[in-house]
Enzyme design. Structure first.
Site, short mmCIF file in Angstrom:
data_model
loop_
_atom_site.label_atom_id
_atom_site.label_comp_id
_atom_site.label_asym_id
_atom_site.label_seq_id
_atom_site.Cartn_x
_atom_site.Cartn_y
_atom_site.Cartn_z
N TYR A 201 0.84 -1.20 0.00
CA TYR A 201 0.00 0.00 0.00
C TYR A 201 0.87 1.25 0.00
O TYR A 201 2.09 1.19 0.19
CB TYR A 201 -0.94 0.01 1.21
CG TYR A 201 -0.28 0.34 2.54
CD1 TYR A 201 0.55 -0.56 3.19
CD2 TYR A 201 -0.49 1.59 3.14
CE1 TYR A 201 1.14 -0.24 4.41
CE2 TYR A 201 0.10 1.90 4.37
CZ TYR A 201 0.91 0.99 4.99
OH TYR A 201 1.51 1.31 6.18
N ARG B 177 8.35 3.97 -4.67
CA ARG B 177 8.36 3.01 -3.54
C ARG B 177 7.32 1.91 -3.78
O ARG B 177 7.57 0.75 -3.45
CB ARG B 177 8.09 3.74 -2.23
CG ARG B 177 8.26 2.83 -1.01
CD ARG B 177 8.19 3.59 0.28
NE ARG B 177 6.87 4.18 0.49
CZ ARG B 177 6.57 5.01 1.49
NH1 ARG B 177 7.50 5.35 2.37
NH2 ARG B 177 5.36 5.50 1.62
N HIS C 46 -1.09 -21.14 -0.18
CA HIS C 46 -0.02 -20.20 0.14
C HIS C 46 0.79 -19.79 -1.09
O HIS C 46 1.13 -18.62 -1.25
CB HIS C 46 0.92 -20.79 1.19
CG HIS C 46 0.34 -20.82 2.56
ND1 HIS C 46 -0.72 -21.61 2.91
CD2 HIS C 46 0.67 -20.13 3.68
CE1 HIS C 46 -1.03 -21.42 4.18
NE2 HIS C 46 -0.21 -20.51 4.68
N GLU D 8 12.18 2.16 14.16
CA GLU D 8 11.28 3.24 13.73
C GLU D 8 10.01 3.16 14.56
O GLU D 8 9.84 2.25 15.38
CB GLU D 8 10.96 3.11 12.24
CG GLU D 8 10.24 1.82 11.90
CD GLU D 8 9.87 1.66 10.43
OE1 GLU D 8 9.78 2.66 9.70
OE2 GLU D 8 9.66 0.50 10.01
N LYS E 112 6.55 -1.89 1.88
CA LYS E 112 5.36 -1.30 2.49
C LYS E 112 4.20 -2.30 2.37
O LYS E 112 3.24 -2.12 1.61
CB LYS E 112 5.02 0.05 1.87
CG LYS E 112 4.13 0.89 2.79
CD LYS E 112 4.19 2.35 2.44
CE LYS E 112 3.20 3.20 3.22
NZ LYS E 112 3.32 3.16 4.66
N LEU F 123 10.96 1.28 7.05
CA LEU F 123 10.39 1.78 5.80
C LEU F 123 11.11 3.07 5.45
O LEU F 123 11.27 3.95 6.32
CB LEU F 123 8.90 2.04 5.98
CG LEU F 123 8.24 2.45 4.67
CD1 LEU F 123 8.04 1.25 3.77
CD2 LEU F 123 6.92 3.15 4.91
N1 PDD Z 1 2.88 5.17 7.48
N2 PDD Z 1 7.47 3.74 8.97
C1 PDD Z 1 6.34 3.02 8.90
C2 PDD Z 1 6.31 1.66 9.53
C3 PDD Z 1 5.21 3.55 8.25
O1 PDD Z 1 4.08 2.83 8.17
C4 PDD Z 1 5.28 4.85 7.68
C5 PDD Z 1 4.12 5.45 6.95
C6 PDD Z 1 6.49 5.56 7.78
C7 PDD Z 1 6.67 6.93 7.19
O2 PDD Z 1 6.61 6.88 5.78
P1 PDD Z 1 6.11 8.13 4.93
O3 PDD Z 1 6.95 9.27 5.32
O4 PDD Z 1 6.30 7.70 3.51
O5 PDD Z 1 4.64 8.34 5.29
C8 PDD Z 1 7.57 4.97 8.43
C9 PDD Z 1 1.69 5.56 6.74
C10 PDD Z 1 1.48 7.03 6.74
C11 PDD Z 1 0.50 4.78 7.24
O6 PDD Z 1 0.65 3.56 7.42
O7 PDD Z 1 -0.57 5.35 7.44
#
Ligand code: PDD
Length: 284
Positions: free
Chosen positions: A33, A52, A102, A180, A147, A205
């Site tokens: 996603y 990405r 699977h 993170e 992602k 990520l």
């Molecule tokens: N989340 N790390 C993780 C595990 C994330 O799910 C996200 C983003 C980020 C930051 O990525 P970005 O700057 O591209 O948003 C880091 C999104 C916003 C979500 O799951 O809603």
């Protein structure tokens, strides 16, 4: 105005939007996603988000559901049909619908779902006063660079933060390094005013907000060190902050209940937040 979703070829009322019960996203979390911010009715940093997306799809060996040109049209059409000025677009691609097994199905058409929603108004207290985080063990798989929609560990972590009365949980790997947040990237500023964030390895990520901020840091002439840091180092740092599409740059002023620096948003966090908001208002 009623909300509209895009589901594999059709724009449908959000309430009636559905995928099959044997979609592999539903059964195996076999999909990826993206969350893209909409500012002033346009998509922010669309290109790195699509890059990405392609990387995630490639790593999971899921074919792209359509060309980037066609996808760009769908994304813009969803923004238009939902009349979004400030908000987010959510897009999800799964391997498709197939009898449960699977291994990859011999033939399946990827399912593409796109939705959009207006942003909830950010609480100004979050950036004026800063937010708190707790630290938790990182129990996720070893490909957090993808992602993936398999987010149950992140869900449990965010819920732990919620129940602790803080904004986010920072995950800690087996060596004691912070990886993170559950939906955000983690940063600190050392006492020598060096900005530190983990390099984009398989444990995190590579956030699009993170990438934009790295450019800003270089442009503003700040010192940067892309390396892991421990919970102890974060707790004794001068400043800390987090980044994501939905949070922009948010100062972190408490870690596990202990104040970071003087317990107030630091000058560098504020400077970088302002520079990021300027980028978001008119991307370079
Ligand atoms: N989340 N790390 C993780 C595990 C994330 O799910 C996200 C983003 C980020 C930051 O990525 P970005 O700057 O591209 O948003 C880091 C999104 C916003 C979500 O799951 O809603």
């Amino acid at each position: 105005m009623s909300r509209i979703a895009y589901v594999s070829g059709a724009y449908v009322p959000h309430r009636q939007a559905a995928v099959h019960i044997e979609d592999r996203g539903y059964q195996f979390a076999d999909g990826v996603y993206e969350v893209i911010a909409v500012r002033g009715g346009t998509l922010l940093d669309e290109e790195p988000h699509l890059q990405r997306l392609h990387r995630s799809l490639k790593e999971l060996r899921i074919p792209a559901p359509m060309s980037d040109t066609a996808l760009g049209i769908v994304l813009r059409e969803i923004v238009r049909r939902n009349n979004i000025n400030a908000g987010i677009v959510y897009l999800q691609v799964t391997r498709g619908v197939a009898p449960r097994d699977h291994a990859f199905p011999r033939s399946a058409t990827p399912t593409l779902v796109v939705t959009a929603r207006a942003s909830r108004r950010p609480d100004p207290r979050q950036w004026e006063g800063g937010i708190g985080v707790v630290t938790i063990p990182d129990i996720r798989w070893r490909r957090c660079d993808i992602k993936s929609i398999a987010l149950v560990a992140n869900v449990l972590g965010k819920q732990q933060a919620r129940e602790a009365g803080v904004f986010e949980a920072w995950q800690v790997d087996g060596q004691g390094w912070i990886t993170e947040g559950t939906s955000t990237n983690a940063w600190i500023v050392t006492n020598e005013a060096t900005v530190v964030t983990r390099a984009a390895d398989n444990a995190i990520l590579n956030g699009v907000t993170r990438l934009a901020l790295l450019d800003i840091i270089a442009r503003e002439g700040c010192r940067l060190d892309e390396r892991p840091f421990t919970v102890e180092e974060a707790k004794t740092a001068r400043e800390a902050f987090l980044t994501s599409t939905t949070s922009d740059v948010l100062p972190v002023v408490r870690i596990d209940g202990a104040p970071v620096g003087d317990g107030k948003p630091g000058p560098l966090s504020r400077q970088l937040r302002a520079a990021y908001l300027a980028h978001a208002a008119s991307p370079a």
